[in-house]
Design a protein around this motif. Structure first.
Motif, PDB file in Angstrom:
ATOM      1  N   ASN A  99      -2.202  -2.154 -10.297  1.00  0.00           N
ATOM      2  CA  ASN A  99      -1.443  -3.063 -11.195  1.00  0.00           C
ATOM      3  C   ASN A  99      -0.189  -2.961 -11.279  1.00  0.00           C
ATOM      4  O   ASN A  99       0.500  -3.858 -11.488  1.00  0.00           O
ATOM      5  N   GLU A 100       0.462  -1.609 -11.547  1.00  0.00           N
ATOM      6  CA  GLU A 100       1.832  -1.397 -11.728  1.00  0.00           C
ATOM      7  C   GLU A 100       2.631  -1.833 -10.501  1.00  0.00           C
ATOM      8  O   GLU A 100       3.692  -2.456 -10.335  1.00  0.00           O
ATOM      9  N   THR A 101       1.949  -1.573  -9.193  1.00  0.00           N
ATOM     10  CA  THR A 101       2.558  -2.017  -7.746  1.00  0.00           C
ATOM     11  C   THR A 101       2.603  -3.378  -7.738  1.00  0.00           C
ATOM     12  O   THR A 101       3.647  -4.092  -7.349  1.00  0.00           O
ATOM     13  N   ASN A 102       1.630  -4.253  -8.338  1.00  0.00           N
ATOM     14  CA  ASN A 102       1.462  -5.551  -8.400  1.00  0.00           C
ATOM     15  C   ASN A 102       2.700  -6.157  -9.070  1.00  0.00           C
ATOM     16  O   ASN A 102       3.614  -6.955  -8.779  1.00  0.00           O
TER      17      ASN A 102
ATOM     18  N   PHE B  83       0.832  -1.277  -0.013  1.00  0.00           N
ATOM     19  CA  PHE B  83      -0.007   0.003   0.002  1.00  0.00           C
ATOM     20  C   PHE B  83       0.846   1.344   0.051  1.00  0.00           C
ATOM     21  O   PHE B  83       0.232   2.480  -0.667  1.00  0.00           O
ATOM     22  N   ASP B  84       1.972   1.089   0.547  1.00  0.00           N
ATOM     23  CA  ASP B  84       2.832   2.368   0.743  1.00  0.00           C
ATOM     24  C   ASP B  84       3.245   2.484  -0.879  1.00  0.00           C
ATOM     25  O   ASP B  84       3.261   3.770  -1.219  1.00  0.00           O
ATOM     26  N   LYS B  85       3.412   1.542  -1.635  1.00  0.00           N
ATOM     27  CA  LYS B  85       3.987   1.895  -3.283  1.00  0.00           C
ATOM     28  C   LYS B  85       2.564   2.180  -3.757  1.00  0.00           C
ATOM     29  O   LYS B  85       2.856   3.265  -4.791  1.00  0.00           O
ATOM     30  N   TRP B  86       1.591   1.562  -3.959  1.00  0.00           N
ATOM     31  CA  TRP B  86       0.566   2.102  -4.502  1.00  0.00           C
ATOM     32  C   TRP B  86      -0.043   3.267  -4.307  1.00  0.00           C
ATOM     33  O   TRP B  86      -0.196   4.150  -5.018  1.00  0.00           O
ATOM     34  N   HIS B  87       0.233   3.952  -2.866  1.00  0.00           N
ATOM     35  CA  HIS B  87      -0.026   5.334  -2.669  1.00  0.00           C
ATOM     36  C   HIS B  87       0.903   6.158  -3.425  1.00  0.00           C
ATOM     37  O   HIS B  87       0.417   7.120  -3.919  1.00  0.00           O
ATOM     38  N   GLU B  88       2.092   5.922  -3.359  1.00  0.00           N
ATOM     39  CA  GLU B  88       3.177   6.679  -4.036  1.00  0.00           C
ATOM     40  C   GLU B  88       2.890   6.847  -5.455  1.00  0.00           C
ATOM     41  O   GLU B  88       2.871   7.735  -6.167  1.00  0.00           O
ATOM     42  N   LEU B  89       2.342   5.638  -6.099  1.00  0.00           N
ATOM     43  CA  LEU B  89       2.038   5.710  -7.416  1.00  0.00           C
ATOM     44  C   LEU B  89       1.040   6.500  -7.811  1.00  0.00           C
ATOM     45  O   LEU B  89       0.666   6.994  -8.879  1.00  0.00           O
TER      46      LEU B  89
END
Length: 210
Positions: free
Chosen positions: A191-194, A168-174
């Motif tokens: 999906n980019e995070t995944n 979620f840290d990465k998803w929020h950042e993206l």
């Protein structure tokens, strides 16, 4: 079970979410339901718009800068929801109807699970949606392959684990990066995070997204 509500008196998001929560409690009367709202929405939940509070067990308000739009508030809450709450949860979009008892069956190592996007491939919307996703991918410089399983953000399980928090840290950042480029949907960043994190999302059965 977690819902997010960002709404005012001129939209139908409150009514949608109320109907979904009501249907959830009808089939799952013992369900513990959390409602996450922004500070503007909180101020509108009186009278009829307070009815939803009868069906929830936890209510949390998150403040935002006044200038941030409702659209962005909703997506910022969603992409950061793992860091705003304690405990495992199943997030459900408000524009849903629950039609049965909800019981998850997941691998023990599943930190995140979600449903496939438009898993009914005969649906014309599937091709239209991916045409837009491909355009967004080029605009953002993302590296995911649209030929891989593409997940929908409408039903998401998240364990309270280090891996889920990192996701979620990465998803929020993206998502914030997407918004800075004028793309306010949250699925392309999901999906980019995944993709970037080695595809940790487990797929929920299609019956969770009928």
């Amino acid at each position: 079970f977690l819902y997010i509500l960002v709404s005012n008196d001129s939209d139908i998001f409150y009514e949608q979410t109320l109907a979904s929560v009501h249907s959830l409690k009808h089939y799952n009367p013992e369900a513990f339901v959390t409602l996450l709202v922004d500070d503007k929405t909180d101020k509108t939940l009186f009278g009829f718009r307070a009815e939803i509070k009868k069906f929830i067990q936890e209510y949390k308000v998150v403040p935002f800068d006044e200038k941030i739009s409702n659209k962005e508030r909703s997506r910022r809450l969603k992409t950061n929801m793992r860091n705003l709450l304690e405990g495992d949860f199943l997030y459900i979009d408000g524009d849903t109807a629950i039609t049965d008892k909800l019981e998850l069956s997941l691998d023990e190592d599943a930190d995140i699970a979600a449903v496939s996007d438009l898993h009914a491939r005969e649906n014309d919307s599937y091709h239209v949606r991916h045409k837009k996703n491909n355009a967004d991918k080029k605009t953002l410089g993302f590296t995911l392959s649209l030929k891989d399983l593409f997940f929908n953000g409408g039903v998401i399980y998240a364990k309270d684990s280090p891996k889920a928090h990192a996701f979620f840290d990465k998803w929020h950042e993206l998502y914030l990066f997407c918004a800075s480029r004028g793309i306010y949907t949250d699925q392309i960043s999901l999906n980019e995070t995944n993709h970037l994190l080695g595809r940790p999302i487990r797929e929920l059965l299609g019956t969770w997204n009928c």
